[in-house]
Design a protein around this motif. Structure first.
Motif, PDB file in Angstrom:
ATOM      1  N   SER A  73     -13.277  92.518  -1.123  1.00 22.01           N
ATOM      2  CA  SER A  73     -13.129  92.594   0.328  1.00 22.01           C
ATOM      3  C   SER A  73     -14.467  92.852   1.007  1.00 22.01           C
ATOM      4  CB  SER A  73     -12.129  93.691   0.705  1.00 22.01           C
ATOM      5  OG  SER A  73     -12.488  94.924   0.115  1.00 22.01           O
ATOM      6  N   GLY A  74     -14.613  92.238   2.182  1.00 21.87           N
ATOM      7  CA  GLY A  74     -15.803  92.430   2.995  1.00 21.87           C
ATOM      8  C   GLY A  74     -15.498  93.335   4.166  1.00 21.87           C
ATOM      9  N   PRO A  75     -16.127  93.105   5.307  1.00 21.71           N
ATOM     10  CA  PRO A  75     -15.840  93.904   6.501  1.00 21.71           C
ATOM     11  C   PRO A  75     -14.373  93.762   6.931  1.00 21.71           C
ATOM     12  CG  PRO A  75     -17.875  92.663   6.755  1.00 21.71           C
ATOM     13  CD  PRO A  75     -17.219  92.136   5.515  1.00 21.71           C
ATOM     14  N   ALA A  76     -14.024  94.513   7.963  1.00 20.55           N
ATOM     15  CA  ALA A  76     -12.629  94.564   8.405  1.00 20.55           C
ATOM     16  C   ALA A  76     -12.244  93.263   9.102  1.00 20.55           C
ATOM     17  CB  ALA A  76     -12.419  95.754   9.337  1.00 20.55           C
ATOM     18  N   PRO A 112     -10.864  99.089   8.766  1.00 19.44           N
ATOM     19  CA  PRO A 112     -10.636  98.298   7.555  1.00 19.44           C
ATOM     20  C   PRO A 112      -9.217  98.422   6.988  1.00 19.44           C
ATOM     21  CG  PRO A 112     -12.748  99.421   7.416  1.00 19.44           C
ATOM     22  CD  PRO A 112     -12.042  99.976   8.622  1.00 19.44           C
ATOM     23  N   MET A 113      -8.520  99.509   7.289  1.00 17.43           N
ATOM     24  CA  MET A 113      -7.222  99.737   6.656  1.00 17.43           C
ATOM     25  C   MET A 113      -6.140  98.772   7.146  1.00 17.43           C
ATOM     26  SD  MET A 113      -8.043 102.009   4.479  1.00 17.43           S
ATOM     27  CE  MET A 113      -9.701 101.333   4.480  1.00 17.43           C
ATOM     28  N   TRP A 223     -20.888 113.701  17.488  1.00 17.18           N
ATOM     29  CA  TRP A 223     -21.303 113.056  16.239  1.00 17.18           C
ATOM     30  C   TRP A 223     -21.573 111.567  16.462  1.00 17.18           C
ATOM     31  CZ3 TRP A 223     -19.149 109.180  13.167  1.00 17.18           C
ATOM     32  CH2 TRP A 223     -19.714 109.032  11.892  1.00 17.18           C
ATOM     33  N   THR A 224     -20.695 110.921  17.213  1.00 17.57           N
ATOM     34  CA  THR A 224     -20.867 109.493  17.493  1.00 17.57           C
ATOM     35  C   THR A 224     -22.172 109.252  18.253  1.00 17.57           C
ATOM     36  OG1 THR A 224     -18.467 109.186  17.584  1.00 17.57           O
ATOM     37  CG2 THR A 224     -19.822 107.469  18.579  1.00 17.57           C
ATOM     38  N   ALA A 225     -22.447 110.074  19.239  1.00 15.71           N
ATOM     39  CA  ALA A 225     -23.689 109.935  20.004  1.00 15.71           C
ATOM     40  C   ALA A 225     -24.906 110.146  19.109  1.00 15.71           C
ATOM     41  CB  ALA A 225     -23.700 110.928  21.164  1.00 15.71           C
ATOM     42  N   GLY A 226     -24.804 111.082  18.187  1.00 17.97           N
ATOM     43  CA  GLY A 226     -25.903 111.328  17.272  1.00 17.97           C
ATOM     44  C   GLY A 226     -26.165 110.144  16.368  1.00 17.97           C
ATOM     45  N   MET A 227     -25.101 109.495  15.893  1.00 17.50           N
ATOM     46  CA  MET A 227     -25.255 108.310  15.055  1.00 17.50           C
ATOM     47  C   MET A 227     -25.923 107.184  15.838  1.00 17.50           C
ATOM     48  SD  MET A 227     -24.048 108.934  11.990  1.00 17.50           S
ATOM     49  CE  MET A 227     -23.482 107.395  11.256  1.00 17.50           C
ATOM     50  N   VAL A 228     -25.501 107.016  17.085  1.00 18.61           N
ATOM     51  CA  VAL A 228     -26.099 105.967  17.932  1.00 18.61           C
ATOM     52  C   VAL A 228     -27.571 106.261  18.170  1.00 18.61           C
ATOM     53  CG1 VAL A 228     -26.049 104.913  20.222  1.00 18.61           C
ATOM     54  CG2 VAL A 228     -23.895 105.350  19.002  1.00 18.61           C
ATOM     55  N   ALA A 229     -27.898 107.522  18.396  1.00 19.09           N
ATOM     56  CA  ALA A 229     -29.293 107.905  18.624  1.00 19.09           C
ATOM     57  C   ALA A 229     -30.156 107.615  17.401  1.00 19.09           C
ATOM     58  CB  ALA A 229     -29.371 109.385  18.987  1.00 19.09           C
ATOM     59  N   ARG A 230     -29.541 107.609  16.214  1.00 24.09           N
ATOM     60  CA  ARG A 230     -30.288 107.319  14.986  1.00 24.09           C
ATOM     61  C   ARG A 230     -30.314 105.830  14.671  1.00 24.09           C
ATOM     62  NH1 ARG A 230     -27.810 112.190  13.537  1.00 24.09           N
ATOM     63  NH2 ARG A 230     -26.126 111.184  12.367  1.00 24.09           N
ATOM     64  N   GLY A 231     -29.789 105.023  15.596  1.00 19.32           N
ATOM     65  CA  GLY A 231     -29.906 103.584  15.430  1.00 19.32           C
ATOM     66  C   GLY A 231     -28.669 102.869  14.962  1.00 19.32           C
ATOM     67  N   GLY A 236     -20.200 100.359  15.352  1.00 19.34           N
ATOM     68  CA  GLY A 236     -20.180 100.804  13.970  1.00 19.34           C
ATOM     69  C   GLY A 236     -19.944 102.296  13.855  1.00 19.34           C
ATOM     70  N   ALA A 237     -20.547 103.062  14.755  1.00 22.17           N
ATOM     71  CA  ALA A 237     -20.357 104.512  14.730  1.00 22.17           C
ATOM     72  C   ALA A 237     -18.904 104.875  15.034  1.00 22.17           C
ATOM     73  CB  ALA A 237     -21.288 105.173  15.739  1.00 22.17           C
ATOM     74  N   ARG A 238     -18.305 104.176  15.994  1.00 19.10           N
ATOM     75  CA  ARG A 238     -16.912 104.485  16.333  1.00 19.10           C
ATOM     76  C   ARG A 238     -15.962 104.042  15.217  1.00 19.10           C
ATOM     77  NH1 ARG A 238     -16.316 106.930  20.810  1.00 19.10           N
ATOM     78  NH2 ARG A 238     -17.864 106.781  22.488  1.00 19.10           N
ATOM     79  N   MET A 239     -16.300 102.936  14.558  1.00 21.94           N
ATOM     80  CA  MET A 239     -15.470 102.535  13.424  1.00 21.94           C
ATOM     81  C   MET A 239     -15.523 103.591  12.332  1.00 21.94           C
ATOM     82  SD  MET A 239     -15.540  99.156  10.968  1.00 21.94           S
ATOM     83  CE  MET A 239     -16.827  99.785   9.887  1.00 21.94           C
ATOM     84  N   LEU A 240     -16.725 104.109  12.064  1.00 20.25           N
ATOM     85  CA  LEU A 240     -16.870 105.123  11.033  1.00 20.25           C
ATOM     86  C   LEU A 240     -16.158 106.409  11.422  1.00 20.25           C
ATOM     87  CD1 LEU A 240     -18.080 105.604   8.285  1.00 20.25           C
ATOM     88  CD2 LEU A 240     -20.209 106.301   9.393  1.00 20.25           C
ATOM     89  N   LEU A 241     -16.160 106.725  12.706  1.00 20.95           N
ATOM     90  CA  LEU A 241     -15.402 107.887  13.160  1.00 20.95           C
ATOM     91  C   LEU A 241     -13.930 107.739  12.779  1.00 20.95           C
ATOM     92  CD1 LEU A 241     -15.186 110.540  14.806  1.00 20.95           C
ATOM     93  CD2 LEU A 241     -14.824 109.112  16.839  1.00 20.95           C
TER      94      LEU A 241
END
Length: 280
Positions: A73-76, A112-113, A223-231, A236-241
């Protein structure tokens, strides 16, 4: 012929290596987006063809003559997976195997689920014997999500829940066995032996490194804002959340003996994976 898709990825490549160890290159082919990245496999006698889930013609060529196809499987993207299922069925494959997930659910907040659940339905409708490998969550993901914890002494993440983190190597062994006919239909969860949350992981990391690593829980938006700030792209950050949201519901907490029973040995613990990644 056995065809493995995504054979330059971490799991797909590991499955190919297991198959080479077990039976050599005869009757083994791979479908990859960039054949150049699999040149070493071609040099070892593996049939290498370009295959792309978004290019039906190339995909049909990649799975030509297949008896068994493992769709990694690849991305969602359930539509892309559906094209791979259709190509394998059209090629005359006797069995289609797919790397699904223990948390495959239509109502999951982790993108992905639902895609996995939809692909499982497509497998059932294909008219071909199928195996959906309900893989546990990759232990490597937890190691990656630790971020700079080993340097800063703080494991910063949103509220989570227990996850039965599972080693890539174990899942590769399981897929190779499944290609030999060891599993049919939707499997039991193929998981590691423990379900751990990030508090547990911080404690393990402290024990392994000999320094205090503290679990710090932050708000979802922070946390989401921090991920975005790191690039990290915001999508993608919201998906990971969504992974954290699903783990809070217990979607990844199941621990099942099926993987160890299939392998004939204990499944790898998260502590072993973490020790290998940290040199501990």
């Amino acid at each position: 012929m056995i065809i493995v898709t995504g054979a330059t990825g971490r799991l797909g490549r590991a499955v190919v290596e297991r198959l080479l160890e077990r039976g050599g290159p005869d009757g083994l082919g791979v479908s990859v987006r960039d054949p150049g990245a699999a040149r070493d496999l071609a040099d070892r006698g593996v049939r290498v063809r370009r295959g792309d889930f978004d290019d039906p013609a190339a995909l049909a060529h990649a799975v030509e003559g297949a008896d068994r196809v493992l769709i990694v499987s690849g991305p969602a993207d359930a539509a892309a997976h559906r094209r791979a299922v259709d190509a394998a069925a059209a090629a005359g494959a006797r069995r289609i195997l797919y790397t699904s997930h223990m948390g495959a659910r239509r109502d999951s907040p982790f993108a992905p689920m639902p895609a996995h659940a939809e692909t499982e339905d497509d497998l059932r409708r294909s008219g071909v014997a199928c195996t959906a490998l309900r893989n546990g969550f990759y232990a490597a993901t937890a190691v990656q999500l630790m971020g700079q914890a080993l340097t800063t002494g703080q494991l910063v993440a949103p509220e989570d829940g227990p996850v039965s983190w599972t080693a890539h190597a174990d899942l590769a062994d399981a897929a190779a066995l499944a290609l030999d006919g060891a599993l049919d239909g939707v499997t039991a969860p193929l998981t590691g032996p423990q379900a751990l949350d990030f508090g547990d992981i911080a404690a393990l990391a402290s024990e392994l490194t000999g320094r205090d690593i503290t679990r710090v829980t932050v708000a979802d938006d922070e946390w989401t804002a921090g991920m975005v700030a790191r690039g990290v792209p915001e999508g993608g950050a919201r998906m990971l959340l969504g992974m954290f949201l699903a783990s809070r519901r217990g979607d990844f907490a199941a621990v099942d003996p099926a993987l160890g029973e299939l392998l004939g040995r204990p499944a790898t613990t998260f502590a072993e994976v973490l020790a290998a990644s940290t040199g501990g």
